[in-house]
Structures are given as structure tokens and as C-alpha cells.
Design a protein around this motif. Structure first.
Motif, PDB file in Angstrom:
ATOM      1  N   LEU A  85      12.234  46.080  39.085  1.00 11.82           N
ATOM      2  CA  LEU A  85      12.143  45.136  40.201  1.00 11.82           C
ATOM      3  C   LEU A  85      11.747  43.745  39.696  1.00 11.82           C
ATOM      4  CD1 LEU A  85      10.440  47.435  42.880  1.00 11.82           C
ATOM      5  CD2 LEU A  85      12.839  46.757  42.745  1.00 11.82           C
ATOM      6  N   ALA A  86      11.992  43.512  38.419  1.00  9.47           N
ATOM      7  CA  ALA A  86      11.745  42.206  37.791  1.00  9.47           C
ATOM      8  C   ALA A  86      10.274  41.783  37.880  1.00  9.47           C
ATOM      9  CB  ALA A  86      12.655  41.137  38.397  1.00  9.47           C
ATOM     10  N   LEU A  87       9.382  42.761  37.675  1.00 10.63           N
ATOM     11  CA  LEU A  87       7.947  42.473  37.609  1.00 10.63           C
ATOM     12  C   LEU A  87       7.461  42.760  36.185  1.00 10.63           C
ATOM     13  CD1 LEU A  87       7.023  44.299  40.928  1.00 10.63           C
ATOM     14  CD2 LEU A  87       6.701  41.845  40.547  1.00 10.63           C
ATOM     15  N   PRO A  88       7.323  41.720  35.363  1.00  5.19           N
ATOM     16  CA  PRO A  88       6.928  41.939  33.971  1.00  5.19           C
ATOM     17  C   PRO A  88       5.426  42.270  33.846  1.00  5.19           C
ATOM     18  CG  PRO A  88       7.179  39.595  34.405  1.00  5.19           C
ATOM     19  CD  PRO A  88       7.580  40.308  35.658  1.00  5.19           C
ATOM     20  N   ASP A  89       5.035  42.782  32.672  1.00  2.98           N
ATOM     21  CA  ASP A  89       3.631  43.164  32.425  1.00  2.98           C
ATOM     22  C   ASP A  89       2.660  42.036  32.757  1.00  2.98           C
ATOM     23  OD1 ASP A  89       4.199  45.710  31.683  1.00  2.98           O
ATOM     24  OD2 ASP A  89       4.406  45.228  29.539  1.00  2.98           O
ATOM     25  N   ARG A  90       3.066  40.815  32.402  1.00  4.01           N
ATOM     26  CA  ARG A  90       2.204  39.660  32.663  1.00  4.01           C
ATOM     27  C   ARG A  90       1.801  39.618  34.144  1.00  4.01           C
ATOM     28  NH1 ARG A  90       3.862  35.260  34.778  1.00  4.01           N
ATOM     29  NH2 ARG A  90       6.044  35.721  34.366  1.00  4.01           N
ATOM     30  N   VAL A  91       2.765  39.859  35.019  1.00  6.39           N
ATOM     31  CA  VAL A  91       2.495  39.838  36.462  1.00  6.39           C
ATOM     32  C   VAL A  91       1.644  41.038  36.870  1.00  6.39           C
ATOM     33  CG1 VAL A  91       3.601  40.031  38.738  1.00  6.39           C
ATOM     34  CG2 VAL A  91       4.563  38.509  36.995  1.00  6.39           C
ATOM     35  N   LEU A  92       1.922  42.188  36.247  1.00  9.33           N
ATOM     36  CA  LEU A  92       1.205  43.415  36.625  1.00  9.33           C
ATOM     37  C   LEU A  92      -0.280  43.332  36.294  1.00  9.33           C
ATOM     38  CD1 LEU A  92       3.833  46.094  35.557  1.00  9.33           C
ATOM     39  CD2 LEU A  92       3.356  45.189  37.838  1.00  9.33           C
TER      40      LEU A  92
ATOM     41  N   GLN B 136      -2.075  40.698  36.693  1.00  9.87           N
ATOM     42  CA  GLN B 136      -2.709  39.653  37.497  1.00  9.87           C
ATOM     43  C   GLN B 136      -3.241  40.240  38.807  1.00  9.87           C
ATOM     44  OE1 GLN B 136       0.707  36.546  36.346  1.00  9.87           O
ATOM     45  NE2 GLN B 136      -0.406  35.951  38.205  1.00  9.87           N
ATOM     46  N   GLU B 137      -4.218  39.534  39.390  1.00 10.13           N
ATOM     47  CA  GLU B 137      -4.702  39.929  40.718  1.00 10.13           C
ATOM     48  C   GLU B 137      -3.651  39.572  41.756  1.00 10.13           C
ATOM     49  OE1 GLU B 137      -8.425  38.020  41.328  1.00 10.13           O
ATOM     50  OE2 GLU B 137      -9.462  39.265  39.846  1.00 10.13           O
ATOM     51  N   LEU B 138      -3.566  40.408  42.796  1.00 10.85           N
ATOM     52  CA  LEU B 138      -2.568  40.177  43.847  1.00 10.85           C
ATOM     53  C   LEU B 138      -2.670  38.774  44.428  1.00 10.85           C
ATOM     54  CD1 LEU B 138      -2.672  43.543  45.831  1.00 10.85           C
ATOM     55  CD2 LEU B 138      -0.871  42.748  44.297  1.00 10.85           C
ATOM     56  N   ARG B 139      -3.906  38.287  44.531  1.00 10.58           N
ATOM     57  CA  ARG B 139      -4.158  36.960  45.089  1.00 10.58           C
ATOM     58  C   ARG B 139      -3.348  35.860  44.400  1.00 10.58           C
ATOM     59  NH1 ARG B 139      -7.845  35.566  48.018  1.00 10.58           N
ATOM     60  NH2 ARG B 139      -9.160  37.390  47.788  1.00 10.58           N
ATOM     61  N   THR B 140      -3.110  36.042  43.101  1.00  6.53           N
ATOM     62  CA  THR B 140      -2.452  34.989  42.326  1.00  6.53           C
ATOM     63  C   THR B 140      -0.920  35.096  42.345  1.00  6.53           C
ATOM     64  OG1 THR B 140      -2.432  36.236  40.266  1.00  6.53           O
ATOM     65  CG2 THR B 140      -4.426  34.973  40.735  1.00  6.53           C
ATOM     66  N   LEU B 141      -0.396  36.126  43.034  1.00  9.74           N
ATOM     67  CA  LEU B 141       1.061  36.317  43.039  1.00  9.74           C
ATOM     68  C   LEU B 141       1.713  35.594  44.222  1.00  9.74           C
ATOM     69  CD1 LEU B 141       1.443  40.111  42.163  1.00  9.74           C
ATOM     70  CD2 LEU B 141       1.051  38.158  40.669  1.00  9.74           C
ATOM     71  N   SER B 142       2.986  35.299  44.064  1.00  8.55           N
ATOM     72  CA  SER B 142       3.745  34.694  45.166  1.00  8.55           C
ATOM     73  C   SER B 142       4.027  35.766  46.222  1.00  8.55           C
ATOM     74  CB  SER B 142       5.065  34.142  44.642  1.00  8.55           C
ATOM     75  OG  SER B 142       5.937  35.209  44.322  1.00  8.55           O
ATOM     76  N   GLY B 143       4.419  35.315  47.402  1.00  8.27           N
ATOM     77  CA  GLY B 143       4.742  36.243  48.478  1.00  8.27           C
ATOM     78  C   GLY B 143       5.830  37.232  48.073  1.00  8.27           C
ATOM     79  N   GLY B 144       6.856  36.711  47.391  1.00 13.16           N
ATOM     80  CA  GLY B 144       7.956  37.568  46.958  1.00 13.16           C
ATOM     81  C   GLY B 144       7.504  38.592  45.925  1.00 13.16           C
ATOM     82  N   GLN B 145       6.629  38.191  45.019  1.00  6.80           N
ATOM     83  CA  GLN B 145       6.113  39.124  44.011  1.00  6.80           C
ATOM     84  C   GLN B 145       5.260  40.214  44.675  1.00  6.80           C
ATOM     85  OE1 GLN B 145       4.226  36.177  41.497  1.00  6.80           O
ATOM     86  NE2 GLN B 145       5.757  36.433  39.881  1.00  6.80           N
ATOM     87  N   ARG B 146       4.451  39.807  45.637  1.00  5.85           N
ATOM     88  CA  ARG B 146       3.607  40.791  46.326  1.00  5.85           C
ATOM     89  C   ARG B 146       4.438  41.820  47.056  1.00  5.85           C
ATOM     90  NH1 ARG B 146      -0.742  37.216  49.470  1.00  5.85           N
ATOM     91  NH2 ARG B 146      -1.088  35.903  47.653  1.00  5.85           N
ATOM     92  N   ARG B 147       5.515  41.332  47.662  1.00  2.00           N
ATOM     93  CA  ARG B 147       6.362  42.256  48.399  1.00  2.00           C
ATOM     94  C   ARG B 147       7.046  43.234  47.437  1.00  2.00           C
ATOM     95  NH1 ARG B 147      11.030  42.829  51.712  1.00  2.00           N
ATOM     96  NH2 ARG B 147      10.364  43.849  53.624  1.00  2.00           N
ATOM     97  N   ARG B 148       7.408  42.748  46.266  1.00  2.00           N
ATOM     98  CA  ARG B 148       8.019  43.640  45.272  1.00  2.00           C
ATOM     99  C   ARG B 148       7.006  44.656  44.748  1.00  2.00           C
ATOM    100  NH1 ARG B 148      10.294  40.037  41.030  1.00  2.00           N
ATOM    101  NH2 ARG B 148       9.580  38.284  42.283  1.00  2.00           N
ATOM    102  N   ILE B 149       5.750  44.239  44.633  1.00  2.00           N
ATOM    103  CA  ILE B 149       4.703  45.187  44.249  1.00  2.00           C
ATOM    104  C   ILE B 149       4.588  46.295  45.310  1.00  2.00           C
ATOM    105  CG2 ILE B 149       2.192  45.479  44.001  1.00  2.00           C
ATOM    106  CD1 ILE B 149       3.338  44.293  41.519  1.00  2.00           C
ATOM    107  N   GLU B 150       4.638  45.906  46.581  1.00  2.00           N
ATOM    108  CA  GLU B 150       4.563  46.908  47.651  1.00  2.00           C
ATOM    109  C   GLU B 150       5.752  47.866  47.577  1.00  2.00           C
ATOM    110  OE1 GLU B 150       1.952  47.534  49.762  1.00  2.00           O
ATOM    111  OE2 GLU B 150       1.153  46.074  48.337  1.00  2.00           O
ATOM    112  N   LEU B 151       6.939  47.300  47.338  1.00  2.00           N
ATOM    113  CA  LEU B 151       8.126  48.152  47.219  1.00  2.00           C
ATOM    114  C   LEU B 151       7.976  49.102  46.022  1.00  2.00           C
ATOM    115  CD1 LEU B 151      10.981  48.948  48.120  1.00  2.00           C
ATOM    116  CD2 LEU B 151      11.880  47.055  46.745  1.00  2.00           C
ATOM    117  N   ALA B 152       7.498  48.574  44.894  1.00  2.00           N
ATOM    118  CA  ALA B 152       7.297  49.403  43.700  1.00  2.00           C
ATOM    119  C   ALA B 152       6.309  50.534  43.999  1.00  2.00           C
ATOM    120  CB  ALA B 152       6.777  48.549  42.540  1.00  2.00           C
ATOM    121  N   ARG B 153       5.247  50.209  44.729  1.00  2.00           N
ATOM    122  CA  ARG B 153       4.226  51.207  45.058  1.00  2.00           C
ATOM    123  C   ARG B 153       4.837  52.354  45.873  1.00  2.00           C
ATOM    124  NH1 ARG B 153       0.328  52.353  49.148  1.00  2.00           N
ATOM    125  NH2 ARG B 153      -1.625  52.990  48.149  1.00  2.00           N
ATOM    126  N   ILE B 154       5.664  51.977  46.851  1.00  2.00           N
ATOM    127  CA  ILE B 154       6.263  52.979  47.730  1.00  2.00           C
ATOM    128  C   ILE B 154       7.257  53.860  46.963  1.00  2.00           C
ATOM    129  CG2 ILE B 154       7.873  53.211  49.651  1.00  2.00           C
ATOM    130  CD1 ILE B 154       6.373  50.598  50.720  1.00  2.00           C
TER     131      ILE B 154
END
Ligand SMILES: Nc1ncnc2c1ncn2[C@@H]1O[C@H](COP(=O)(O)OP(=O)(O)O)[C@@H](O)[C@H]1O
Ligand SMILES: [Mg+2]
Length: 317
Positions: free
Chosen positions: A148-155, A157-175
Motif C-alpha cells: 500500500l506504498a507505506l515504507p518502513d520510514r512511515v511505519l 512514525q507516530e500517526l500524528r505525523t502522517l498525512s490524512g492519506g497515509q493514515r487512511r492507508r494504515i487503517e486499510l492495512a490494519r483491516i
């Protein structure tokens, strides 16, 4: 799995959907496309099926796991690391954090007894982590995130520091992580995904498409991506905003498009027929109505004409 019985969905005072009986049902192997024009009530209906909203009437019964991706993400705890948010889907995040704590103690503590204690504790935690398939799961979570194009660097990081689109992709990845047990066994998770391709690049969409194709636990997906729908769904629920009903098509996307076109032609024909008959009735009534003795009969005729028109659907623009 999910079954909705005698469902009525409202937005404020407006009824969006009435679904009598228990036609709205998701079982293992169902991959349902929930479609309809903007504002038809897709998001509202999916929220209710997910248990995050109450229907105006009727009830929804759920069994097994539900993985719900809302259209607008909820704000949870934003202080945790992105990778922990993903791993938390299988309860692995706390174990990993505990292991890291004992590891730090092992390195820092000077007292030999204390250090032995930390070593033993770490050993027990590690055993549990391993028994839960933690190592396989951890690499699987990473694989899903990379897809889902989320590299280790992003993983890291704290959620607070991510963009809205990145956060949504994290939620999708979690599901998706919660729905895949890694062993290739059958999943009993029902995925409810509201516009999952928003914020995804083309490669990620392709990957998601094949993930969903092989998901066997049940799925409802809302999407404007007709290619995704074409490749993934084997059933379609069409939410008709004009009638406030869901038409259920137990077929894939291409057949659904044909079947719906046929249905709409039939409705147009029915409407035209009813209008012809109604106008003939009204003309007759007007003639009769001129005579005082026939006024009641004329009134009945007009009512009959109106009933006739009510029974056929308005034609969609
Ligand atoms: N909290 C609310 N109060 C009143 N109306 C709402 C609310 N949320 C959504 N709506 C209305 O409900 C309708 C359905 O919205 P939605 O479920 O988001 O549709 P869709 O996902 O199909 O575009 C829309 O007309 C919208 O304006
Ligand atoms: Mg919506």
C-alpha cells in the motif's frame, strides 16, 4: 457474517432505504459491490451494517470478525506508531512493546539478579510471541504496508505525523492484516470497505484488487472504480435513491450492468403504460363529473388513476 432484517435507514427525517425481509445478507464467499448515486445512502447503510450506527428500524445480526474501513476515518489515539496500529489488529503490538522493554532492561540493569529476571521474562514473552505466529505476522504486516506504498520510514512514525492519506492507508492495512492469517487458511472476517481506493496509487489498487479477489470471508465494497468492481464482486446491491430500495443482483459486474439496463427499460415501459391508462380514466372522469349524479363515480376513477401511477416507479433522470 451479517444479516439485516426489515431494515429501515434514515438520514434525519428522510428515508434512504427500506429493505423488508432479510435480503441484505453477507455470507462467506460473498463479494458484494454496494453501488448507487452520490447521496443514495451507501455510507450510512454500511456504517449500520458495521454496527457503528443504529438503523431507524429493523435489526442487524453479526457473527465473526468485522473489518470496517469508514469513508471518513475516526480519530483514535494518534500517539502510537503506525506499525503498532497495524499490529494491534491481532494484539501483537503490546507483546512486542513488552519484549522491547525487557530487552532494554537486559542491556541497562547492572544488578545480576535483576538482569536474569529480565532475561527470563523476555524468554517467556518471546515464546508467546512466537507461538502466536508473531514473526510471520510481523513480516506479513510489513508486506501489506509496502504493497500500500507505506515504507518502513512511515511505519516507524507516530500517526500524528502522517498525512490524512497515509493514515487512511494504515487503517486499510490494519483491516487487511486482521483478515489474513498468513497460513493461507480461510478467513472468517467480513470486510466492509467504503471507498478503499481513495489515496491509493495504481500499483496499490492492482494489489488490493488481487487481495480482495482471493478473500473468502465475505466482503462489501463501495467504490467508484468500475475496474475493481468488475474484477472483484460476484454480487451487486444497487441502492436506488429514487425508490429508496436496494435491488439485489446475485451475479458479477458485467451481468449486473445488463440486468439493470433491462430492469430500467421494463420500468420505463410500465410507467408509460400506466400513464396512458390513467389519462384515459381521467378523461372519462371529467366527462362524468359534469353530471352531478355521477360525481362520486368520477372521483373514484380519478383516485384509481392516481393509484395506478403510484404503483409504478418514477423514471430516473
Ligand atoms: N448526519 C446526517 N444528518 C442528516 N443527513 C445526513 C447525515 N449524514 C448524511 N446525511 C445525508 O444522507 C444522505 C446519504 O449520505 P451517504 O450515506 O453519505 O450517501 P453515499 O455514501 O451514498 O454518497 C445524503 O443525502 C446526506 O446528505
Ligand atoms: Mg459515501
Amino acid at each position: 457474517m451479517i444479516t439485516a432484517t426489515d431494515l429501515e435507514v434514515r438520514a434525519g427525517v428522510r428515508t434512504l432505504l427500506t429493505a423488508p425481509g432479510s435480503g441484505l445478507r453477507v455470507q462467506a464467499g460473498d463479494r458484494i459491490g454496494l453501488v448507487g448515486r452520490n447521496g443514495a445512502g451507501k455510507t450510512t447503510t454500511l456504517r449500520i451494517l458495521a454496527g457503528e450506527g443504529e438503523p431507524y428500524a429493523g435489526k442487524v445480526i453479526r457473527s465473526g470478525e468485522i473489518g470496517y474501513l469508514p469513508q471518513d476515518p475516526r480519530e483514535g489515539n494518534l500517539d502510537i506508531l503506525a506499525k503498532d496500529r497495524v499490529l494491534s489488529a491481532r494484539g501483537l503490538d503490546t507483546l512486542l512493546r513488552e519484549m522491547e522493554k525487557q530487552q532494554a532492561l537486559m542491556a541497562e540493569v547492572a544488578d545480576e539478579k535483576e538482569r536474569d529476571k529480565a532475561i527470563r521474562k523476555y524468554g517467556r514473552l518471546e515464546e508467546r510471541f512466537s507461538a502466536l505466529g508473531g514473526y510471520v505476522a510481523e513480516s506479513e504486516a510489513a508486506r501489506i504496508c509496502h504493497s500500500l506504498a507505506l515504507p518502513d520510514r512511515v511505519l516507524n512514525q507516530e500517526l500524528r505525523t502522517l498525512s490524512g492519506g497515509q493514515r487512511r492507508r494504515i487503517e486499510l492495512a490494519r483491516i487487511l492484516f486482521s483478515a489474513s492469517d498468513g497460513s493461507g487458511g480461510k478467513s472468517d472476517t467480513v470486510l466492509l470497505l467504503d471507498e478503499p481506493t481513495n489515496h491509493l496509487d495504481a500499483d496499490s489498487i492492482n494489489w488490493l484488487r488481487s487481495f480482495l479477489q482471493s478473500h473468502d470471508g465475505g466482503l462489501i465494497v463501495i467504490s467508484h472504480d468500475v475496474e475493481l468492481l468488475g474484477d472483484v464482486v460476484n454480487k451487486v446491491w444497487f441502492l436506488d435513491a429514487v425508490r429508496g430500495e436496494a435491488d439485489i443482483y446475485n451475479m458479477g459486474w458485467k451481468k449486473y450492468l445488463d440486468a439493470r439496463a433491462t430492469d430500467e427499460q421494463r420500468r420505463v415501459r410500465e410507467r408509460a403504460n400506466a400513464e396512458k391508462k390513467a389519462s384515459a380514466l381521467k378523461q372519462q372522469a371529467a366527462k362524468l363529473g359534469a353530471k352531478a349524479t355521477k360525481a362520486a363515480a368520477a372521483h373514484q376513477m380519478v383516485k384509481r388513476a392516481e393509484r395506478m401511477l403510484n404503483e409504478v416507479d418514477d423514471i430516473r433522470v
